[in-house]
Design an enzyme around this catalytic site. Structure first.
Site, mmCIF file in Angstrom:
data_model
loop_
_atom_site.group_PDB
_atom_site.id
_atom_site.type_symbol
_atom_site.label_atom_id
_atom_site.label_comp_id
_atom_site.label_asym_id
_atom_site.label_seq_id
_atom_site.Cartn_x
_atom_site.Cartn_y
_atom_site.Cartn_z
ATOM 1 N N ARG A 32 0.838 -1.199 0.000
ATOM 2 C CA ARG A 32 0.000 0.000 0.000
ATOM 3 C C ARG A 32 0.872 1.248 0.000
ATOM 4 O O ARG A 32 0.516 2.273 -0.552
ATOM 5 C CB ARG A 32 -0.941 -0.008 1.209
ATOM 6 C CG ARG A 32 -1.753 1.297 1.338
ATOM 7 C CD ARG A 32 -2.963 1.137 2.243
ATOM 8 N NE ARG A 32 -2.643 0.524 3.510
ATOM 9 C CZ ARG A 32 -2.087 1.157 4.554
ATOM 10 N NH1 ARG A 32 -1.753 2.439 4.463
ATOM 11 N NH2 ARG A 32 -1.849 0.510 5.676
ATOM 12 N N TYR A 48 -14.563 16.210 -18.472
ATOM 13 C CA TYR A 48 -15.094 14.853 -18.434
ATOM 14 C C TYR A 48 -16.219 14.785 -17.398
ATOM 15 O O TYR A 48 -16.103 15.320 -16.299
ATOM 16 C CB TYR A 48 -13.968 13.883 -18.091
ATOM 17 C CG TYR A 48 -14.430 12.507 -17.688
ATOM 18 C CD1 TYR A 48 -15.235 11.749 -18.536
ATOM 19 C CD2 TYR A 48 -14.075 11.962 -16.461
ATOM 20 C CE1 TYR A 48 -15.672 10.494 -18.170
ATOM 21 C CE2 TYR A 48 -14.498 10.707 -16.081
ATOM 22 C CZ TYR A 48 -15.300 9.969 -16.933
ATOM 23 O OH TYR A 48 -15.740 8.731 -16.566
ATOM 24 N N ASP A 50 -5.350 18.321 -16.695
ATOM 25 C CA ASP A 50 -5.616 16.948 -17.108
ATOM 26 C C ASP A 50 -5.069 16.788 -18.520
ATOM 27 O O ASP A 50 -5.554 17.409 -19.462
ATOM 28 C CB ASP A 50 -7.121 16.663 -17.068
ATOM 29 C CG ASP A 50 -7.451 15.195 -17.340
ATOM 30 O OD1 ASP A 50 -6.759 14.578 -18.171
ATOM 31 O OD2 ASP A 50 -8.421 14.694 -16.754
ATOM 32 N N LYS A 54 -6.252 5.240 -20.471
ATOM 33 C CA LYS A 54 -6.391 5.674 -21.848
ATOM 34 C C LYS A 54 -5.088 5.476 -22.628
ATOM 35 O O LYS A 54 -4.669 4.357 -22.851
ATOM 36 C CB LYS A 54 -6.879 7.119 -21.870
ATOM 37 C CG LYS A 54 -8.083 7.406 -20.941
ATOM 38 C CD LYS A 54 -9.261 6.494 -21.175
ATOM 39 C CE LYS A 54 -10.539 6.943 -20.484
ATOM 40 N NZ LYS A 54 -10.518 6.929 -19.025
#
Length: 384
Positions: free
Chosen positions: A52, A104, A175, A200
């Site tokens: 983690r 988005y 972004d 993506k």
């Protein structure tokens, strides 16, 4: 002075790869599929304690992405939305953020339904044309943009916005999913934080989810490292390896997708049923000159409007080689209907204001033979 390696090479090799034989000379970086690590003794460590916090495979991926974006640190997370959700944790109740109106839909949903609940306020404007400085308040802490935007392909001058943000000591967050670090590096233009949906173009094969935050500031890196440890949003070892594998072909995929996007954009311009083509690589696009200044390419994303809803729905029902699907950035060409897919949760008044109608279609252009894509579109348009 040693020449900096080209970005295509950086997709394959880190600048410093000493110790590459520590993994038995493996060309493909190993997957360290472990949750915890043994210690040689009290007060001694291998450098890893618990996955983690960090994992060798994820760390390698983060070094590669930081190198590509010219940042000092990158954090790999379980999805693009996980990255944005963690990003919002650096803000406090009462903080104000200026956001681009055309984002988005998942980002808008997060800001409106979670961040606002947590006491953060937002001003939504068209950052590519509105007076951003006039919207800055005493409690403004950041400006958040996409460029080009999703799905209307607006282009914002990153350097100009960075100057405004820098004068007032507020963060500029960009972004960069649509162009990837292969075509655009916002940190070099003055941004403080870069966001990616690694699902993506970085992954590139529609086979895994990932998200990234990249920064060139030590203070922000320290905050992000504390938060990823605390919230547990880090990317798994196997998914980290999949993104590493995808990045190796980022350059050739982006070049081919862009080549095909130009073909399709120019073909669409000649179709009577198409009322508008939005692609920043077209000289008539309002952001064309800005793109030439701040990016090395125009990308593989384009949006177009058709004459009516019925024609749009007919196209979606008839495509076969091109897939009717959400998401973007993979090797396959995908067509998306923002009205009911990516922006379905965006309030109607915002969709209308942004120009997202029932005639709007978005293409993520893939790497198929361009002639085959044009043949498919010609056939579909003729039958619609």
């Amino acid at each position: 002075m040693e020449r900096e390696r080209g970005i295509g090479t950086k997709c394959l090799h880190l600048e410093s790869e000493e110790g590459s034989f520590d993994h038995y000379g493996a060309i493909s970086y190993p997957i360290y599929q472990t949750a915890t690590y043994a210690h040689p003794g009290v007060g001694q460590s291998t450098g890893y304690d618990y996955s983690r916090l960090q994992n060798p495979t994820r760390e390698q991926l983060e070094k590669v992405v930081a190198s590509l974006e010219k940042g000092i640190d990158a954090l790999a997370m379980s999805s693009g939305m996980a990255a944005i959700a963690l990003l919002m944790e650096i803000f406090r109740p009462g903080d104000h953020i200026i956001v681009d109106a055309d984002l988005y839909g998942g980002s808008i949903r997060l800001f409106r339904n979670i961040s606002e609940k947590n006491g953060i306020t937002f001003t939504s404007i068209d950052c590519y044309k509105d007076d951003v400085a006039a919207c800055i308040r005493e409690n403004t802490r950041a400006i958040y943009i996409e460029t080009p935007t999703n799905p209307m392909m607006h282009v914002t001058d990153i350097a100009a916005l960075a100057a405004i943000a820098g004068e007032r000591d507020i963060l500029l967050i960009v972004d960069n999913t649509f162009l990837s670090p292969y075509f655009q590096n916002p940190l070099e233009l003055g941004a403080d934080i870069v966001v990616h949906s690694g699902t993506k173009y970085l992954g590139g094969h529609n086979d895994t989810l990932a998200g990234f935050l990249v920064t060139n500031r030590e203070d922000i890196s320290e905050k992000f490292r504390f938060l990823i440890k605390t919230t547990g949003a880090g990317l798994s070892p196997f998914d980290s390896w999949l993104i590493l594998r995808g990045i190796k072909t980022l350059g050739i995929r982006m070049d081919r997708a862009q080549e095909n996007a130009f073909l399709i954009a120019n073909w669409l311009k000649g179709q009577e049923a198409v009322t508008q083509v939005l692609y920043p690589g077209l000289p008539e696009h309002p952001g064309y000159e800005i793109m030439k200044r701040q990016a090395r390419g125009f990308g593989g994303m384009l949006t177009f409007q058709v004459k009516d809803k019925e024609f749009a729905l007919s196209i979606l029902g008839k495509v076969r080689l091109i897939r009717y699907a959400e998401s973007l950035g993979g090797v396959e060409t995908l067509i998306t209907y923002p009205y009911t897919q990516t922006h379905a949760d965006v309030p109607e008044e915002i969709r209308v204001k942004n120009g997202i109608t029932q005639q709007t279609l978005r293409l993520s252009v893939g790497i198929e033979d361009g002639a085959d894509l044009l043949e498919e579109l010609s056939d579909v348009f003729h039958k619609s």
